[in-house]
Design a protein around this motif. Structure first.
Motif, PDB file in Angstrom:
ATOM      1  N   GLU A  53       0.829  -1.277   0.081  1.00 38.78           N
ATOM      2  CA  GLU A  53       0.088   0.103  -0.076  1.00 38.78           C
ATOM      3  C   GLU A  53       0.775   1.347  -0.129  1.00 38.78           C
ATOM      4  N   ALA A  54       2.076   1.097   0.783  1.00 38.24           N
ATOM      5  CA  ALA A  54       2.947   2.183   0.618  1.00 38.24           C
ATOM      6  C   ALA A  54       3.362   2.523  -0.623  1.00 38.24           C
ATOM      7  N   TYR A  55       3.703   1.614  -1.445  1.00 42.66           N
ATOM      8  CA  TYR A  55       4.278   1.676  -2.678  1.00 42.66           C
ATOM      9  C   TYR A  55       3.113   2.268  -3.468  1.00 42.66           C
ATOM     10  N   GLU A  56       1.893   1.688  -3.465  1.00 43.25           N
ATOM     11  CA  GLU A  56       0.981   2.266  -4.347  1.00 43.25           C
ATOM     12  C   GLU A  56       0.729   3.928  -3.962  1.00 43.25           C
ATOM     13  N   MET A  57       0.734   4.045  -2.791  1.00 42.21           N
ATOM     14  CA  MET A  57       0.425   5.555  -2.427  1.00 42.21           C
ATOM     15  C   MET A  57       1.672   6.570  -3.097  1.00 42.21           C
ATOM     16  N   SER A  58       2.731   5.782  -2.906  1.00 42.77           N
ATOM     17  CA  SER A  58       4.120   6.743  -3.510  1.00 42.77           C
ATOM     18  C   SER A  58       3.917   6.822  -4.891  1.00 42.77           C
ATOM     19  N   GLN A  59       3.843   5.526  -5.664  1.00 47.16           N
ATOM     20  CA  GLN A  59       3.718   5.834  -7.097  1.00 47.16           C
ATOM     21  C   GLN A  59       2.677   6.612  -7.525  1.00 47.16           C
ATOM     22  N   SER A  60       1.452   6.852  -6.879  1.00 46.55           N
ATOM     23  CA  SER A  60       0.401   7.525  -7.301  1.00 46.55           C
ATOM     24  C   SER A  60       0.530   9.080  -7.686  1.00 46.55           C
ATOM     25  N   THR A  61       1.734   9.511  -7.017  1.00 45.41           N
ATOM     26  CA  THR A  61       1.924  10.921  -7.332  1.00 45.41           C
ATOM     27  C   THR A  61       3.491  11.227  -7.994  1.00 45.41           C
ATOM     28  N   ASN A  62       4.163  10.071  -8.040  1.00 47.60           N
ATOM     29  CA  ASN A  62       5.501  10.276  -8.707  1.00 47.60           C
ATOM     30  C   ASN A  62       5.641   8.961  -9.572  1.00 47.60           C
ATOM     31  N   ASN A  63       5.984   9.317 -10.808  1.00 51.64           N
ATOM     32  CA  ASN A  63       6.278   8.060 -11.738  1.00 51.64           C
ATOM     33  C   ASN A  63       7.618   7.488 -11.663  1.00 51.64           C
ATOM     34  N   PHE A  64       8.619   7.862 -10.691  1.00 49.49           N
ATOM     35  CA  PHE A  64       9.938   7.215 -10.637  1.00 49.49           C
ATOM     36  C   PHE A  64      10.121   7.469  -9.278  1.00 49.49           C
ATOM     37  N   PRO A  65       9.602   6.972  -8.188  1.00 53.93           N
ATOM     38  CA  PRO A  65       9.699   7.117  -6.761  1.00 53.93           C
ATOM     39  C   PRO A  65      11.287   6.516  -6.430  1.00 53.93           C
ATOM     40  N   GLU A  66      11.901   5.521  -6.998  1.00 49.67           N
ATOM     41  CA  GLU A  66      13.109   4.937  -6.833  1.00 49.67           C
ATOM     42  C   GLU A  66      14.308   5.779  -7.376  1.00 49.67           C
ATOM     43  N   ILE A  67      13.945   6.491  -8.364  1.00 47.05           N
ATOM     44  CA  ILE A  67      15.081   7.482  -8.854  1.00 47.05           C
ATOM     45  C   ILE A  67      14.949   8.767  -7.874  1.00 47.05           C
ATOM     46  N   CYS A  68      13.702   9.504  -7.760  1.00 48.76           N
ATOM     47  CA  CYS A  68      13.730  10.367  -6.718  1.00 48.76           C
ATOM     48  C   CYS A  68      14.327  10.154  -5.473  1.00 48.76           C
ATOM     49  N   GLY A  69      14.064   8.972  -4.798  1.00 52.94           N
ATOM     50  CA  GLY A  69      14.571   8.411  -3.616  1.00 52.94           C
ATOM     51  C   GLY A  69      16.132   8.580  -3.531  1.00 52.94           C
ATOM     52  N   ARG A  70      16.845   8.488  -4.643  1.00 48.64           N
ATOM     53  CA  ARG A  70      18.262   8.471  -5.001  1.00 48.64           C
ATOM     54  C   ARG A  70      18.827   9.596  -5.244  1.00 48.64           C
ATOM     55  N   ILE A  71      18.396  10.293  -6.019  1.00 48.61           N
ATOM     56  CA  ILE A  71      18.888  11.799  -6.657  1.00 48.61           C
ATOM     57  C   ILE A  71      18.348  12.886  -6.187  1.00 48.61           C
ATOM     58  N   CYS A  72      17.038  12.993  -5.634  1.00 51.63           N
ATOM     59  CA  CYS A  72      16.591  14.415  -5.052  1.00 51.63           C
ATOM     60  C   CYS A  72      17.398  15.031  -3.866  1.00 51.63           C
ATOM     61  N   PRO A  73      17.586  16.164  -3.838  1.00 48.61           N
ATOM     62  CA  PRO A  73      18.266  16.858  -2.783  1.00 48.61           C
ATOM     63  C   PRO A  73      17.269  16.971  -1.457  1.00 48.61           C
ATOM     64  N   GLN A  74      16.997  15.802  -1.059  1.00 49.96           N
ATOM     65  CA  GLN A  74      15.930  15.857   0.273  1.00 49.96           C
ATOM     66  C   GLN A  74      16.463  16.752   1.134  1.00 49.96           C
ATOM     67  N   ASP A  75      17.579  16.833   1.313  1.00 48.63           N
ATOM     68  CA  ASP A  75      18.158  17.958   2.508  1.00 48.63           C
ATOM     69  C   ASP A  75      17.708  19.439   1.993  1.00 48.63           C
ATOM     70  N   ARG A  76      17.404  19.738   0.877  1.00 50.55           N
ATOM     71  CA  ARG A  76      16.888  20.906   0.441  1.00 50.55           C
ATOM     72  C   ARG A  76      15.338  20.997   0.103  1.00 50.55           C
ATOM     73  N   LEU A  77      14.637  19.712   0.021  1.00 51.09           N
ATOM     74  CA  LEU A  77      12.964  19.675  -0.195  1.00 51.09           C
ATOM     75  C   LEU A  77      12.610  18.863   1.074  1.00 51.09           C
ATOM     76  N   CYS A  78      12.270  17.815   1.038  1.00 48.70           N
ATOM     77  CA  CYS A  78      11.129  17.020   2.081  1.00 48.70           C
ATOM     78  C   CYS A  78      11.949  17.001   3.393  1.00 48.70           C
ATOM     79  N   GLU A  79      13.282  16.589   3.609  1.00 47.65           N
ATOM     80  CA  GLU A  79      13.949  16.527   4.656  1.00 47.65           C
ATOM     81  C   GLU A  79      14.014  17.675   5.392  1.00 47.65           C
ATOM     82  N   GLY A  80      14.532  18.708   4.562  1.00 49.89           N
ATOM     83  CA  GLY A  80      14.738  19.816   5.049  1.00 49.89           C
ATOM     84  C   GLY A  80      13.917  20.678   5.609  1.00 49.89           C
ATOM     85  N   SER A  81      12.310  20.147   5.167  1.00 53.27           N
ATOM     86  CA  SER A  81      11.225  20.732   5.727  1.00 53.27           C
ATOM     87  C   SER A  81      10.756  20.188   6.835  1.00 53.27           C
ATOM     88  N   CYS A  82      11.071  18.767   7.631  1.00 51.68           N
ATOM     89  CA  CYS A  82      10.665  18.330   8.455  1.00 51.68           C
ATOM     90  C   CYS A  82      10.497  18.812   9.876  1.00 51.68           C
TER      91      CYS A  82
END
Length: 480
Positions: A79-108
């Motif tokens: 279910e977590a995967y289904e939820m994740s891919q519902s808004t992102n076509n390439f979650p395994e790619i973004c999980g690797r190369i997104c600058p999370q420290d400037r986006l989601c994690e930086g806003s936690c």
């Protein structure tokens, strides 16, 4: 709320194990191991499930991050995967190369006192598990439509749009001048951040879903934009920006000074097993050389870490601002420093030294002056602070500009901005040409992969609406 959440007060942040620097310097494999199931569950449970999820707000694709963290913490991984891919076509790619420290994690919201949730690593774990378990399936549209969309560019924006349009049943054709699907995901980003089999799996999934790819196809050479418009009911331009910004300095014409993307492409092609003459003759090989990379963005980080793996004698990154003000990911800076890269902050090149081949960079120290109209402090030279840095290979990582698309595509009527980017309507990507849309970096300027994905998704909705209105108009005309 689930009893398995809000554990940030008792559990520390813990990333997946990182390979030792001395080991990862020797190859181009990814540097992080995969989470074990219990560690992924544990780290996901640190989420505070806050009332206003700033991680989601600051994610360009608006990922439902608290929801799939909750599902992961409660052993509902599919279910977590289904939820994740519902808004992102390439979650395994973004999980690797997104600058999370400037986006989601930086806003936690727990970041200040307890360190952020490891959102990117959990996202990567969820989707890698989905691939392993066979949960990732090709698209099977409910209805096959006769209308077709031509997409120029097989990078992340074009592929996201292709995926979304195929789900709606359109016949999708993707044209790209390169020989592999993925654009910069394949040729611009090194394997230690994104191994190429990850991209190929997505490419094959799109093929299996019915997307038709035309590789080694160059618009302007093999067909003009006008010809594609006649062939398809709508067009998306998703070419990205590839024209390297240059720097005009004394000595710029000597050998051994190369653009960043050419350097990275040669390295990636070599890793893929291609014949790369300019690597073999040493032009793009840092082996045994003193390397200086000029720039402070993510491309510069890719270059310095690639040079380390090629066996450079020394690697320095020259940047005119300080660590706090650099545009690249600070996480990547730390990784680079661990691997032996030296950052020369507040320093800018003044000249390249050498007769036929570069032997050094003359640099000058800088200080940060008053802020300009953008709010960033302006670097100012410190008189008398010139110094020489030994250099056998200088790599210019100064950013990218748009190519002359109207001329290249033989479509002078296509409207572009004063920067050469295509003028497109916000939210839809519509250009001044009917049925022609533009997305990603060719509209925004050089930006993030995740923003290209967002543009691809948004524009697919606009095209669906446009083509449905066209069908309705044709039906009324036939009936009358």
């Amino acid at each position: 709320m689930s009893k398995n959440m809000l554990k940030f007060v008792s559990l520390d942040k813990k990333m997946p194990a990182k390979r030792a620097a001395e080991n990862r310097r020797e190859d181009f494999s990814e540097i992080y191991d995969e989470y074990s199931e219990d560690k992924a569950t544990e780290q996901a449970s640190r989420c505070s499930q806050c009332g206003i999820p700033y991680c989601q707000v600051h994610c360009p694709v608006q990922n439902n991050i608290p929801d799939w963290l909750n599902m992961t913490a409660n052993d509902r991984l599919q279910e977590a995967y289904e939820m994740s891919q519902s808004t992102n076509n390439f979650p395994e790619i973004c999980g690797r190369i997104c600058p999370q420290d400037r986006l989601c994690e930086g806003s936690c919201v727990i970041e200040k006192g307890f360190e952020s949730v490891t959102i990117g690593a959990v996202e990567k774990y969820i989707t890698d598990t989905a691939w392993e378990k066979g949960w990732v399936k090709p698209t099977v549209p409910v209805t096959e439509l006769t209308q077709s969309v031509g997409i120029i560019g097989a990078g992340p924006g074009g592929l996201a749009a292709a995926d979304e349009l195929r789900k709606k049943g359109y016949q999708v054709h993707v044209y790209d001048r390169y020989d592999r699907i993925g654009g910069l995901l394949v040729y611009g980003i090194p394997g230690f951040k994104l191994e190429k089999d990850i991209v190929e799996k997505r490419a094959q999934l799109l093929r299996d879903s019915g997307v038709t790819f035309h590789m080694n196809f160059e618009i302007g050479r093999d067909a003009g934009l006008g010809e594609l418009r006649e062939k398809h009911d709508s067009i998306i331009i998703a070419t990205g920006v590839y024209k390297a910004r240059d720097i005009s300095l004394p000595g710029s014409g000597v050998g051994g000074i190369v653009p960043a993307l050419d350097y990275l492409t040669a390295s990636n092609r070599k890793g893929l097993g291609d014949d790369v003459p300019e690597f073999e003759d040493g032009t793009f090989d840092a082996q045994g050389k003193d390397v200086v990379v000029i720039g402070g963005g993510d491309t510069a980080m890719d270059c310095v870490r690639t040079a380390v793996r090629q066996g450079a004698k020394s690697v320095k990154c020259l940047y005119r601002r300080d660590r706090k003000n650099m545009p690249g990911s600070l996480r990547e800076v730390v990784n680079a420093e661990e691997e032996g890269v030296e950052f020369v902050w507040l320093s800018a090149p003044k000249a390249f030294l050498g007769d036929e081949k570069v032997r050094g960079v003359k640099a000058i120290e800088m200080h940060l002056g008053i802020a300009d109209s953008t709010g960033r402090q302006v670097p100012v030279e410190i008189s008398g602070s010139e110094h020489d840095i030994p250099c056998d290979l200088a790599i210019k990582a100064l950013g990218f500009d748009a190519e002359d698309i109207p001329t290249l595509f033989d479509e002078p009527g296509l409207e572009v901005s004063r920067w050469g980017t295509i003028v497109a309507e916000f939210g839809t990507g519509l250009t001044n040409l009917e049925g022609v849309y533009a997305i990603g970096d060719i509209v925004r300027g050089a930006s993030l992969v995740v923003w290209a994905i967002r543009d691809g998704r948004d524009t697919s909705l606009a095209i669906d609406k446009y083509l449905k209105s066209q069908s309705a108009t044709e039906s009324v005309a036939i009936a009358s």
